[in-house]
Design an enzyme around this catalytic site. Structure first.
Site, PDB file in Angstrom:
ATOM      1  N   ARG A   8      -7.329   3.563  -1.491  1.00 12.67           N
ATOM      2  CA  ARG A   8      -6.806   4.847  -1.034  1.00 12.67           C
ATOM      3  C   ARG A   8      -6.777   5.908  -2.141  1.00 12.67           C
ATOM      4  O   ARG A   8      -7.158   7.062  -1.912  1.00 12.67           O
ATOM      5  CB  ARG A   8      -5.383   4.626  -0.519  1.00 12.67           C
ATOM      6  N   CYS A  61      -6.518   9.052  25.955  1.00 10.79           N
ATOM      7  CA  CYS A  61      -5.595   8.797  27.059  1.00 10.79           C
ATOM      8  C   CYS A  61      -4.407   7.955  26.614  1.00 10.79           C
ATOM      9  O   CYS A  61      -4.212   6.831  27.097  1.00 10.79           O
ATOM     10  CB  CYS A  61      -6.337   8.121  28.201  1.00 10.79           C
ATOM     11  N   GLU A  62      -3.661   8.479  25.665  1.00  6.76           N
ATOM     12  CA  GLU A  62      -2.455   7.828  25.142  1.00  6.76           C
ATOM     13  C   GLU A  62      -1.522   8.952  24.723  1.00  6.76           C
ATOM     14  O   GLU A  62      -1.957   9.859  23.997  1.00  6.76           O
ATOM     15  CB  GLU A  62      -2.771   7.057  23.849  1.00  6.76           C
ATOM     16  N   SER A  98       0.816  -1.200   0.000  1.00  9.12           N
ATOM     17  CA  SER A  98       0.000   0.000   0.000  1.00  9.12           C
ATOM     18  C   SER A  98       0.854   1.255   0.000  1.00  9.12           C
ATOM     19  O   SER A  98       2.006   1.228   0.433  1.00  9.12           O
ATOM     20  CB  SER A  98      -0.875   0.006   1.247  1.00  9.12           C
ATOM     21  N   ARG A 117      -3.996   6.085  11.895  1.00  7.21           N
ATOM     22  CA  ARG A 117      -2.863   5.789  11.014  1.00  7.21           C
ATOM     23  C   ARG A 117      -1.539   6.356  11.520  1.00  7.21           C
ATOM     24  O   ARG A 117      -0.491   5.775  11.316  1.00  7.21           O
ATOM     25  CB  ARG A 117      -3.153   6.248   9.585  1.00  7.21           C
ATOM     26  N   GLY A 177      -2.993  -0.317  -4.013  1.00  9.06           N
ATOM     27  CA  GLY A 177      -1.836   0.196  -3.292  1.00  9.06           C
ATOM     28  C   GLY A 177      -1.244   1.478  -3.849  1.00  9.06           C
ATOM     29  O   GLY A 177      -0.179   1.898  -3.395  1.00  9.06           O
ATOM     30  N   GLU A 236      -7.127  -2.752  -8.088  1.00  5.04           N
ATOM     31  CA  GLU A 236      -7.999  -2.573  -6.925  1.00  5.04           C
ATOM     32  C   GLU A 236      -7.607  -1.371  -6.069  1.00  5.04           C
ATOM     33  O   GLU A 236      -7.215  -1.533  -4.924  1.00  5.04           O
ATOM     34  CB  GLU A 236      -7.928  -3.828  -6.052  1.00  5.04           C
ATOM     35  N   TYR A 280       0.848   3.382  11.904  1.00  5.14           N
ATOM     36  CA  TYR A 280       1.846   3.239  10.831  1.00  5.14           C
ATOM     37  C   TYR A 280       2.919   4.317  10.875  1.00  5.14           C
ATOM     38  O   TYR A 280       3.698   4.428   9.927  1.00  5.14           O
ATOM     39  CB  TYR A 280       1.179   3.338   9.456  1.00  5.14           C
TER      40      TYR A 280
HETATM   41  C1  PLP Z   1      -6.021  -3.200   0.852  1.00  6.28           C
HETATM   42  C2  PLP Z   1      -6.125  -3.868  -0.455  1.00  6.28           C
HETATM   43  C3  PLP Z   1      -6.321  -3.114  -1.610  1.00  6.28           C
HETATM   44  C4  PLP Z   1      -6.382  -1.612  -1.611  1.00  6.28           C
HETATM   45  O1  PLP Z   1      -5.223  -0.993  -1.196  1.00  6.28           O
HETATM   46  P1  PLP Z   1      -5.075   0.596  -1.333  1.00  6.28           P
HETATM   47  O2  PLP Z   1      -3.759   0.886  -0.733  1.00  6.28           O
HETATM   48  O3  PLP Z   1      -6.201   1.202  -0.575  1.00  6.28           O
HETATM   49  O4  PLP Z   1      -5.159   0.905  -2.789  1.00  6.28           O
HETATM   50  C5  PLP Z   1      -6.478  -3.780  -2.799  1.00  6.28           C
HETATM   51  N1  PLP Z   1      -6.426  -5.137  -2.867  1.00  6.28           N
HETATM   52  C6  PLP Z   1      -6.232  -5.892  -1.759  1.00  6.28           C
HETATM   53  C7  PLP Z   1      -6.207  -7.352  -1.894  1.00  6.28           C
HETATM   54  C8  PLP Z   1      -6.073  -5.288  -0.527  1.00  6.28           C
HETATM   55  O5  PLP Z   1      -5.865  -6.049   0.549  1.00  6.28           O
END
Ligand code: PLP
Length: 461
Positions: free
Chosen positions: A321, A389-390, A238, A358, A276, A318, A362
């Site tokens: 983000r 409270c962190e 990602s 995040r 990603g 896919e 991260y």
């Molecule tokens: C999380 C994920 C995505 C999307 O990732 P982004 O960083 O939001 O684009 C796509 N495919 C799979 C299998 C994922 O686990």
């Protein structure tokens, strides 16, 4: 407070220097790539989105609130769909999912990925065509798989031998032949500007390529003939800026594809390279456009198919983000400004790690600006923190804010569309903020603010 624990958990959250920060010269300036496209500062100095000022939005909906620039979200969907052309673009619903967003992505021509029964329920409730849904997950239950089969979900991305057996049994029982992709672990780990190609693949997702599990799984599915194996799937990480990780992944997956063809005479028709694609959280991030990504990825796949002597499969990607992340910013109200002498200034807002985990999870970097007004004060390096409270409850690690920032100011943090509301918690019993879509001078609540009654409704003891 649990300072020692937070320190141990989150590592050194100390000052890292302002190297990645925007220049402090103009604390009112908006760096375009960080903000949804209809955001601007009015002559009076306030931010506006979709033609509505943040002051009006705060008055109507309260703070904190996630403000979604609907025109920006729709434009991003359209740009991805157009750029990828023949390839199918699956919006990764885990980044942020609600019925209104499902309808938007359908109207704008995208497909949809879900990875739990809950996400599937939202998609179906919003009337999304099941044949355009992909179902992910490394541990889908019998009931989740049954629902997916009953609903007619277009493809299920299988992730383990247990799942192959489970899904095969269900397919026979329900008399539904499932279209499946095989999730392959290619030994590529991509993270922001770098990727590493490793020989072994120490993670829970997918079938190992190097270890031979991926080949064995494909052959098993083909030989049994119960599931309809459409293709291979790879997702390498990602917030990726460098497409060379996709190149290595595509090469390795297509080599497997050739191996399957040679062993069983079957040339799989689909290839999914996952998501990603990176977005800008700070001025240091320089994301590619959908057009650039599509061009590079298509070229990679064509080149690798030629090398492996394969027909080009139908491609899918896919992004989550990259579609919803930049379309949203969070609007907070400042509650306290504390100058810790000689160290730094802490600006506390009325949300925090419950609406944006995040930074703590991260070590993510964010930007912020005072949103309700412009200021002529000197820039001051500040840390924006929440109300939890962190001591690790940090929203923005370092940012230049005007030195006259004060309680009552509205503060906006861009890039919070993905993995913020979807990962939000009720830590400290803080109700989760609403998501408000703004467009053409009007706002509408698409996910309402949680109330204390909502929290107490689950508390039946
Ligand atoms: C999380 C994920 C995505 C999307 O990732 P982004 O960083 O939001 O684009 C796509 N495919 C799979 C299998 C994922 O686990």
């Amino acid at each position: 407070m649990r300072a020692h624990e937070a320190g141990a958990l989150h590592g050194d959250l100390g000052y890292r220097g302002p190297a990645w920060l925007r220049t402090p010269e103009d604390v009112n300036a908006l760096v375009p790539q960080l903000w949804p496209r209809t955001v601007s500062r009015t002559d009076a100095g306030s931010l506006q989105v979709g033609g509505v000022s943040v002051a009006d939005l705060a008055a109507e909906h309260g703070t904190p609130a996630y403000l979604l620039d609907e025109a920006d979200l729709r434009a991003r969907c359209r740009e991805f769909a157009a750029a990828f052309g023949d390839a199918d673009v699956y919006y990764a619903g885990k980044s942020f999912l609600c019925k209104a967003v499902v309808r938007i992505i359908e109207e704008e021509g995208l497909f949809l990925d879900v990875c739990s029964g809950g996400e599937l329920a939202v998609a179906l409730k919003a009337g999304f065509p099941p044949e355009k849904i992909g179902f992910h997950g490394n541990n889908k239950s019998v009931s989740e798989l049954s629902r997916a089969l009953e609903a007619g979900v277009g493809r299920i991305i299988v992730d383990s031998f247990d799942e192959i057996s489970r899904l095969s049994d269900l397919s026979e029982k329900l008399g539904k032949r499932a279209g499946v992709l095989l999730r392959v672990t290619v030994g590529v780990e991509a993270h922001t500007h770098e990727f590493i190609a490793t020989a072994h693949e120490d993670q829970k997702f997918g079938f190992s390529l190097a270890g031979g599990a991926a080949f064995a799984a494909a052959v098993k599915i083909l030989d049994e003939g119960i599931l309809d194996l459409r293709g291979l799937h790879s997702h390498i990480g990602s917030q990726i800026f460098d497409t060379s990780g996709f190149e290595v992944a595509a090469r390795r997956v297509l080599e497997l594809q050739a191996q399957i063809r040679d062993a069983r005479g079957v040339e799989l028709e689909e290839l999914d390279l996952g998501g990603g694609f990176g977005i800008a959280y700070t001025t240091q991030d320089d994301p590619s456009t959908a057009g650039d990504l599509a061009k590079r990825i298509n070229k990679i796949v064509e080149g690798e198919c030629e090398l492996a002597n394969l027909r080009k499969p139908r491609l899918s990607v896919e992004p989550g983000r990259a579609i919803v992340g930049p379309a949203v910013f969070t609007l907070y109200e400042v509650g306290t400004v504390k100058d810790v002498d000689g160290i730094r200034t802490y600006v506390s807002v009325d949300g925090g790690m419950s609406d944006n985990i995040r930074t703590a999870l991260y070590d993510a970097s964010y930007s912020a600006t005072v949103a309700g007004r412009a200021s002529t004060a000197e820039p001051m390096l500040a840390r924006v923190v929440g109300k939890h409270c962190e001591s690790g409850d940090i929203v923005v690690k370092d940012e230049f804010l005007p030195a006259d920032v004060q309680p009552g100011d509205l503060l906006a943090v861009p890039g919070t569309g993905a993995y913020c509301r979807s990962m939000a918690s009720n830590y400290n019993h803080v109700p989760r903020p609403p998501v408000v879509a703004v467009r053409d001078g009007a706002s509408r609540v698409i996910v309402r603010r949680e109330t204390e009654d909502d929290l107490l409704a689950l508390d039946v003891g």
